[in-house]
Scaffold this motif. Structure first.
Motif, short mmCIF file in Angstrom:
data_model
loop_
_atom_site.label_atom_id
_atom_site.label_comp_id
_atom_site.label_asym_id
_atom_site.label_seq_id
_atom_site.Cartn_x
_atom_site.Cartn_y
_atom_site.Cartn_z
N PHE A 161 -6.04 11.01 -8.91
CA PHE A 161 -6.58 9.62 -8.89
C PHE A 161 -7.16 8.92 -10.18
O PHE A 161 -7.13 7.82 -10.42
CB PHE A 161 -7.61 9.25 -7.40
CG PHE A 161 -6.64 9.87 -6.42
CD1 PHE A 161 -6.08 8.66 -5.62
CD2 PHE A 161 -7.05 10.81 -5.83
CE1 PHE A 161 -5.36 9.09 -4.44
CE2 PHE A 161 -6.21 11.31 -4.58
CZ PHE A 161 -5.52 10.24 -3.68
N CYS A 214 -7.47 3.00 -1.76
CA CYS A 214 -6.68 2.60 -2.79
C CYS A 214 -6.12 1.29 -3.06
O CYS A 214 -6.23 0.50 -3.76
CB CYS A 214 -5.70 3.53 -3.25
SG CYS A 214 -6.25 5.31 -3.36
N TRP A 255 0.87 4.11 -2.82
CA TRP A 255 0.77 5.48 -2.42
C TRP A 255 1.80 6.21 -2.94
O TRP A 255 1.56 7.54 -3.32
CB TRP A 255 0.37 5.66 -1.06
CG TRP A 255 -0.05 7.10 -0.83
CD1 TRP A 255 0.44 8.16 0.02
CD2 TRP A 255 -1.68 7.57 -0.90
NE1 TRP A 255 -0.41 9.26 0.08
CE2 TRP A 255 -1.52 9.01 -0.40
CE3 TRP A 255 -2.33 7.01 -1.36
CZ2 TRP A 255 -2.69 9.59 -0.40
CZ3 TRP A 255 -3.91 7.86 -1.51
CH2 TRP A 255 -3.62 9.00 -0.90
N HIS A 256 3.01 5.71 -2.85
CA HIS A 256 4.10 6.93 -3.21
C HIS A 256 4.10 6.81 -4.81
O HIS A 256 4.52 8.03 -5.46
CB HIS A 256 5.52 6.07 -2.79
CG HIS A 256 6.71 6.74 -3.46
ND1 HIS A 256 7.51 6.35 -4.45
CD2 HIS A 256 7.36 7.78 -2.94
CE1 HIS A 256 8.42 7.30 -4.63
NE2 HIS A 256 8.24 8.11 -3.55
N LEU A 299 1.57 7.27 -6.65
CA LEU A 299 0.35 8.12 -6.80
C LEU A 299 0.79 9.37 -6.55
O LEU A 299 0.45 10.53 -7.51
CB LEU A 299 -1.11 7.75 -6.09
CG LEU A 299 -1.74 6.56 -6.61
CD1 LEU A 299 -2.61 5.98 -5.37
CD2 LEU A 299 -2.46 6.79 -7.88
N THR A 300 1.18 9.78 -5.41
CA THR A 300 1.75 11.11 -5.17
C THR A 300 2.82 11.63 -6.35
O THR A 300 3.12 12.71 -6.31
CB THR A 300 1.98 11.17 -3.89
OG1 THR A 300 3.12 10.00 -3.52
CG2 THR A 300 0.72 11.00 -2.79
N THR A 347 -8.52 7.48 0.17
CA THR A 347 -7.38 7.30 1.01
C THR A 347 -6.44 6.13 0.68
O THR A 347 -6.86 5.31 -0.19
CB THR A 347 -8.14 6.70 2.40
OG1 THR A 347 -8.60 5.51 2.26
CG2 THR A 347 -9.14 7.90 2.90
N PRO A 348 -5.34 6.13 1.37
CA PRO A 348 -4.45 5.20 0.98
C PRO A 348 -4.95 3.68 1.22
O PRO A 348 -4.73 2.86 0.24
CB PRO A 348 -3.15 5.26 1.94
CG PRO A 348 -3.34 6.70 2.07
CD PRO A 348 -4.79 7.28 2.07
N TYR A 356 -10.15 12.81 -3.71
CA TYR A 356 -9.35 12.27 -3.01
C TYR A 356 -9.93 10.83 -2.68
O TYR A 356 -10.99 10.73 -2.39
CB TYR A 356 -9.19 12.96 -1.61
CG TYR A 356 -8.29 12.57 -0.56
CD1 TYR A 356 -6.95 12.37 -0.85
CD2 TYR A 356 -8.72 11.87 0.48
CE1 TYR A 356 -6.06 12.19 -0.05
CE2 TYR A 356 -7.73 11.34 1.44
CZ TYR A 356 -6.49 11.37 1.18
OH TYR A 356 -5.70 10.82 2.21
N ALA A 406 0.99 -1.31 0.10
CA ALA A 406 0.01 0.04 -0.11
C ALA A 406 0.62 1.10 -0.12
O ALA A 406 0.52 2.21 -0.43
CB ALA A 406 -0.95 -0.05 1.16
N ASP A 407 2.06 1.33 0.54
CA ASP A 407 2.80 2.44 1.02
C ASP A 407 3.56 2.60 -0.47
O ASP A 407 3.59 3.67 -0.76
CB ASP A 407 4.00 2.29 1.65
CG ASP A 407 3.40 2.16 3.34
OD1 ASP A 407 2.37 2.90 3.33
OD2 ASP A 407 3.83 1.67 4.33
N LEU A 430 -4.88 5.72 -10.83
CA LEU A 430 -5.01 4.68 -10.00
C LEU A 430 -5.32 3.29 -10.98
O LEU A 430 -4.42 2.19 -10.20
CB LEU A 430 -6.23 4.59 -9.07
CG LEU A 430 -6.67 3.46 -8.28
CD1 LEU A 430 -5.34 3.33 -7.11
CD2 LEU A 430 -7.94 3.80 -7.26
#
Length: 417
Positions: A94, A397, A8-9, A11-12, A393-394, A391, A4-5, A98
């Motif tokens: 997103f 996603c 998220w990295h 995506l950002t 959330t992590p 938005y 998950a981390d 995503l």
């Protein structure tokens, strides 16, 4: 379970390409229209991530990008996933992204766990899904599926007169493989919902049953320029006034309830010569109609056409011209793929519900080639999208991409763990 981390990295990090500070919301937004320099940079980043994940990358003549993870049976039709990374001018992080980055994250996870599949898995990035630059949405996937020709797409122009074909060449994304896609075994697209249904029901995952019909038209109102102070009202052919009447008429169509679940939007309106003291000689506007019922959509379009004729006859010197920008019919997704998605959500202990998509997606085009369905991920703030406030959330996603991973595995056939 995917990382998950890491998702998220991704995506950002991608959201910083084309990022801008939005004055209205005070938030960081994304402006990455198709085949701009920002989009080209984002494509390079995504292609690099694909290669780092061991995917064999190819680019077709439409600029669509495919990353392939080979299966134990390389002759088998692949299971395809993906979406788009182009954006509207006031986007969040997103929409589309995503699905692309989730597909890459699935491949990373399979690699780390030593999981092979019988069928190849491919991750796609489709060109100009949004349609805001070249006027036709789902453009790359429509060419891939054969609904639109490559020649038609390459000749489309933006508002500055630049053709899509020239911009592909300028940005370095004019590939050399055939733009017509061989039918995959199945296609699954993971996407933020862009609506409030999942949040309203407190459910993390949506199983998408289909996509409603979409109609885009450009209407030009031709009037007559005149002095704002000296021209009596009854002698004016005011193109701006006529455009406003069209907008009000569209709202009346929606509010009447006579056209099913019709939605109507005028998202672009400009008058000429655009000067304070001159009656507008011309108005240019776009009309976006949405309806899950094709017959009701046709009735609404006919009502609009009749109203334009009525306005023409009401004032001397007032005429209308229309141009079809895009039109797609209601598309129902494959029940078998929907069932696989629902079972994958159950396996992860995630509640889910079935819903129709109000937005257009590449999946509706690829559905013409193979069994197709979509996974929706819950958004926050009433599911707002095409806005920097978009938005998810992590956790949400990651949950959606976990469902994607299990779905792809089942469709592609895991042969070694």
């Amino acid at each position: 379970m995917i990382d998950a981390d890491r998702l998220w990295h991704s995506l950002t990090t991608l959201a910083e390409i084309g990022a801008y500070d939005d004055e209205r919301t005070g938030l960081r937004g994304v402006n990455r229209l198709a085949l701009t320099d920002a989009d080209a940079a984002a494509r390079r980043q995504v292609a690099a991530w694909m290669e780092d994940a061991g995917l064999a990358v190819r680019v077709d003549r439409m600029g669509n990008i495919y990353g392939r993870r080979e299966g134990t049976d390389p002759t088998a039709a692949p299971v395809l996933t993906g979406s788009h990374i182009d954006s509207v001018a006031t986007a969040g992080a997103f929409d589309g992204c995503l699905g692309v980055l989730g597909g890459i994250e699935v491949v990373r996870t399979l690699n780390e766990r030593g999981i092979r599949t019988e069928r190849p898995i491919e991750v796609a990035v489709f060109t100009e899904e949004e349609g805001v630059r070249f006027g036709t949405d789902m453009l790359g996937s429509a060419v891939a599926a054969g609904r639109l020709t490559l020649e038609y797409a390459h000749a489309l122009t933006d508002r500055d007169g630049r053709t899509l074909g020239a911009e592909l060449a300028r940005t370095g994304w004019a590939g050399d493989t055939d733009a017509r896609l061989d039918p995959p075994y199945a296609y699954v697209e993971c996407h933020i919902e862009q609506g409030p249904v999942l949040a309203e029901h407190g459910v993390p995952v949506g199983v998408v049953t289909g996509v409603q019909g979409i109609s885009w038209q450009e209407i030009t109102v031709h009037g007559r320029a005149a002095h704002a102070g000296t021209t009596p009202t009854h002698l004016r052919a005011d193109a701006g006034l006529a455009a406003a009447q069209v907008i009000l008429f569209l709202r009346e169509l929606v509010d009447s309830g006579e056209y099913g679940e019709l939605r109507a939007t005028v998202g672009h309106l400009v008058v000429h010569p655009d000067l304070t003291n001159i009656v507008p000689a011309r108005a240019e506007m776009t009309v976006d109609l949405r309806n899950p019922d094709d017959a009701q959509m046709a009735r609404a379009e006919a009502a609009l056409a009749a109203y334009l004729r009525e306005l023409e006859g009401s004032r001397a010197g007032l005429t209308f011209s229309t141009r079809r920008m895009a039109k797609t019919a209601y598309v129902a997704f494959d029940e078998g793929v929907q069932k696989t998605i629902a079972e994958a959500a159950d396996e992860h202990g995630l509640a889910h519900l079935s819903l129709l998509s109000g937005a257009g997606h590449d999946a509706q085009e690829i559905a013409a080639l193979c069994p197709t369905a979509m996974i929706f991920v819950r958004g926050e703030y009433d599911g707002i999208s095409h806005n920097p406030r978009e938005y998810s959330t992590p956790e949400a996603c990651a949950q959606g991409v976990d469902v994607l991973a299990t779905t792809l595995l089942r469709l592609a056939g895991a042969v070694h763990v």
